[in-house]
Design a protein around this motif. Structure first.
Motif, short mmCIF file in Angstrom:
data_model
loop_
_atom_site.label_atom_id
_atom_site.label_comp_id
_atom_site.label_asym_id
_atom_site.label_seq_id
_atom_site.Cartn_x
_atom_site.Cartn_y
_atom_site.Cartn_z
N GLY A 1 0.67 -1.21 -0.16
CA GLY A 1 -0.02 -0.08 0.04
C GLY A 1 0.76 1.20 0.02
N GLY A 2 1.98 1.05 -0.35
CA GLY A 2 3.08 2.31 -0.26
C GLY A 2 2.78 3.01 -1.61
N THR A 3 3.14 4.58 -1.36
CA THR A 3 2.91 5.46 -2.40
C THR A 3 4.36 5.72 -3.12
OG1 THR A 3 1.29 6.58 -1.36
CG2 THR A 3 2.31 7.91 -3.03
N PHE A 4 4.27 5.69 -4.66
CA PHE A 4 5.64 5.89 -5.28
C PHE A 4 5.77 7.47 -5.40
CE2 PHE A 4 4.49 1.44 -7.00
CZ PHE A 4 5.60 0.92 -6.24
N ALA A 6 8.28 10.83 -7.05
CA ALA A 6 9.44 11.17 -7.67
C ALA A 6 9.65 12.78 -7.28
CB ALA A 6 9.47 10.80 -9.31
N HIS A 7 10.64 13.25 -7.00
CA HIS A 7 10.91 14.81 -6.64
C HIS A 7 9.55 15.38 -5.86
CE1 HIS A 7 13.99 14.27 -9.65
NE2 HIS A 7 13.06 13.76 -10.44
N GLY A 8 9.32 14.31 -4.96
CA GLY A 8 8.29 14.80 -3.90
C GLY A 8 6.77 14.81 -4.49
N GLN A 9 6.55 14.40 -5.53
CA GLN A 9 5.22 14.29 -6.29
C GLN A 9 4.87 12.66 -6.60
OE1 GLN A 9 3.37 16.96 -7.14
NE2 GLN A 9 5.31 18.09 -6.03
N PRO A 10 3.85 12.28 -5.86
CA PRO A 10 3.41 11.09 -6.02
C PRO A 10 2.81 10.82 -7.34
CG PRO A 10 1.84 12.49 -4.81
CD PRO A 10 2.84 13.20 -4.80
N PHE A 11 3.14 9.50 -7.85
CA PHE A 11 2.72 9.13 -9.17
C PHE A 11 1.89 7.88 -9.29
CE2 PHE A 11 7.08 7.84 -8.74
CZ PHE A 11 7.10 6.61 -9.43
N GLY A 12 1.71 7.27 -8.26
CA GLY A 12 1.15 5.89 -8.08
C GLY A 12 1.37 5.12 -6.72
N THR A 13 0.88 4.07 -6.78
CA THR A 13 0.93 3.30 -5.24
C THR A 13 1.30 1.89 -5.82
OG1 THR A 13 -1.24 2.37 -5.20
CG2 THR A 13 -0.79 4.62 -4.29
N SER A 14 1.81 1.05 -4.85
CA SER A 14 2.19 -0.49 -5.09
C SER A 14 0.92 -1.33 -5.41
CB SER A 14 2.77 -0.82 -3.79
OG SER A 14 2.14 -0.83 -2.69
N ALA A 15 -0.47 -0.55 -4.95
CA ALA A 15 -1.62 -1.43 -5.25
C ALA A 15 -1.66 -1.41 -6.94
CB ALA A 15 -2.78 -0.73 -4.60
N ASP A 16 -1.25 -0.51 -7.36
CA ASP A 16 -1.44 -0.28 -9.01
C ASP A 16 -0.66 -1.44 -9.73
OD1 ASP A 16 -2.80 2.05 -8.61
OD2 ASP A 16 -0.71 3.31 -9.08
N ILE A 17 0.10 -2.07 -9.21
CA ILE A 17 0.89 -3.22 -9.93
C ILE A 17 0.62 -4.42 -9.46
CG2 ILE A 17 2.83 -1.73 -10.87
CD1 ILE A 17 4.29 -2.69 -8.69
N SER A 18 0.79 -5.58 -10.08
CA SER A 18 0.44 -7.09 -9.55
C SER A 18 1.67 -7.77 -8.91
CB SER A 18 0.13 -7.96 -10.78
OG SER A 18 1.33 -7.92 -11.78
N LEU A 19 2.52 -6.81 -8.69
CA LEU A 19 3.71 -7.64 -8.14
C LEU A 19 3.56 -7.37 -6.30
CD1 LEU A 19 6.63 -6.29 -10.02
CD2 LEU A 19 5.86 -8.55 -10.20
N HIS A 23 11.03 -6.68 -1.81
CA HIS A 23 11.86 -6.81 -2.78
C HIS A 23 11.38 -6.19 -4.19
CE1 HIS A 23 9.80 -10.56 -3.28
NE2 HIS A 23 10.47 -10.59 -4.32
N ASN A 24 10.35 -6.55 -4.48
CA ASN A 24 9.56 -6.49 -5.63
C ASN A 24 9.18 -4.76 -5.89
OD1 ASN A 24 9.68 -8.53 -7.51
ND2 ASN A 24 8.00 -9.45 -6.32
N MET A 25 8.91 -4.14 -4.74
CA MET A 25 8.83 -2.99 -5.00
C MET A 25 10.07 -1.98 -5.01
SD MET A 25 5.44 -2.43 -4.78
CE MET A 25 5.46 -4.04 -5.37
N GLU A 26 11.27 -2.51 -4.62
CA GLU A 26 12.58 -2.01 -4.75
C GLU A 26 12.96 -2.22 -6.12
OE1 GLU A 26 14.73 -3.98 -1.86
OE2 GLU A 26 13.94 -2.69 -0.23
#
Length: 72
Positions: A1-4, A6-19, A23-26
């Motif tokens: 459920g983490g937020t991705f 870049a440069h302080g601007q969120p662009f998605g969450t770990s829930a957006d992908i099937s992995l 370790h896969n989030m890294e």
């Protein structure tokens, strides 16, 4: 459920992908960072990763049981 972000601007969450798995989030973050020199935005890279299909038997959810997740 983490937020991705870049440069302080969120662009998605770990829930957006099937992995699943830290370790896969890294790996996702590394892949997104590797796209930057080619002019690919983090949001565009994440959009591509949303379509990634995990190969069979690779960190595959077997079952949720009594509040625990079992991963193959």
């Amino acid at each position: 459920g983490g937020t991705f972000s870049a440069h302080g601007q969120p662009f998605g969450t770990s829930a957006d992908i099937s992995l699943i798995g830290r370790h896969n989030m890294e790996n996702v973050l590394a892949a997104i960072a590797a796209c930057a020199p080619f002019g690919i935005s983090p949001a565009a890279a994440l959009a591509a990763l949303k379509t990634y299909a995990v190969p069979p038997h690779r960190c595959e959810l077997v079952r949720d049981f009594e509040g625990r997740r079992y991963i193959n």
